[in-house]
Design a protein around this motif. Structure first.
Motif: not given
Ligand SMILES: [Zn+2]
Ligand SMILES: [Zn+2]
Length: 219
Positions: A144-146, A153-160, A183-192, A194-199
């Motif tokens: 997942i790239t920032t 295509t982060n959303g596709h990669v995360a879902a797959m 750290q905060d922006l990394r988390r926001q990109v990850a959640l954006g 489609g990852l959950s907080q745990e993922e």
């Protein structure tokens, strides 16, 4: 916070290794991999310069530094041999520049990288089901790239990855100081994506595991 995909002046990054490391330290990173763009012409140039830097400067740095390469636009049939050459030349981490939709990366690059068992397949674009299944089986981490553009295509990669059980890492693909995000922006990109907080936390742990393994293997 660990990042496994960054660039220096040994490819198209703006900073020499010492400044990249210093900037990353100040940005809060505890571990960093320098992974300059490599093809058959410059693989040894990169490693023959970065490995001595890591050896000399490493003990005085405030973060764990590892040295690898990002095999980039290498014709897919050459990828297996290039991965072997990189490891033989001392690369502690091998990343492949995957099939991002914003660059004309050759079709077959994702599959060749996964089959070769690279550590991280960077920005794999519209990666297929077959490729993700194989990545899961071979323990190849998908990125997942920032980075702008690649991140489309982060959303596709995360879902797959979730659907087929592949592991993820989050990377900056930093080329300039401003790319070393918080750290905060990394988390926001990850959640954006489609990852959950745990993922998200699991992806960050995956990077820590890779860093620990590499440090163990390289004493
Ligand atoms: Zn680049
Ligand atoms: Zn890169």
């Amino acid at each position: 916070m660990i990042d496994l995909h960054t660039h220096t002046t040994f490819s198209d990054g703006e900073l020499i290794p010492a400044e990249l490391v210093r900037r990353a330290t100040k940005a809060g990173y505890q571990g960093l991999a320098i992974t300059d763009h490599a093809d058959p012409s410059n693989l040894h140039l990169i490693l023959d310069n970065l490995l001595p830097f890591a050896k000399q400067a490493g003990p005085f740095l405030d973060l764990n530094l590892i040295v690898g390469v990002e095999l980039t636009h290498v014709p897919p049939p050459l990828i297996p041999d290039m991965v072997e050459q990189a490891r033989a030349a001392g690369a502690m981490l091998v990343v492949v520049h995957g099939e991002t939709i914003v660059e004309p990366v050759a079709r077959g690059t994702n599959l060749a990288a996964i089959e070769a068992g690279v550590d991280v397949l960077a920005h794999p674009g519209l990666i297929t089901e077959q490729e993700v299944l194989l990545a899961a089986e071979k323990g190849v981490h998908l990125e997942i790239t920032t980075r702008k553009g690649h991140s489309l295509t982060n959303g596709h990669v995360a879902a797959m990855a979730r659907r087929f059980g592949a592991k993820l890492v989050i990377d900056n693909d930093a080329h300039a100081p401003g790319d070393l995000i918080s750290q905060d922006l990394r988390r926001q990109v990850a959640l954006g994506a489609g990852l959950s907080q745990e993922e998200y936390l699991e992806a960050e742990r995956n990077a820590q595991h890779i860093m620990s393994r590499v440090l163990r293997q390289n004493g």
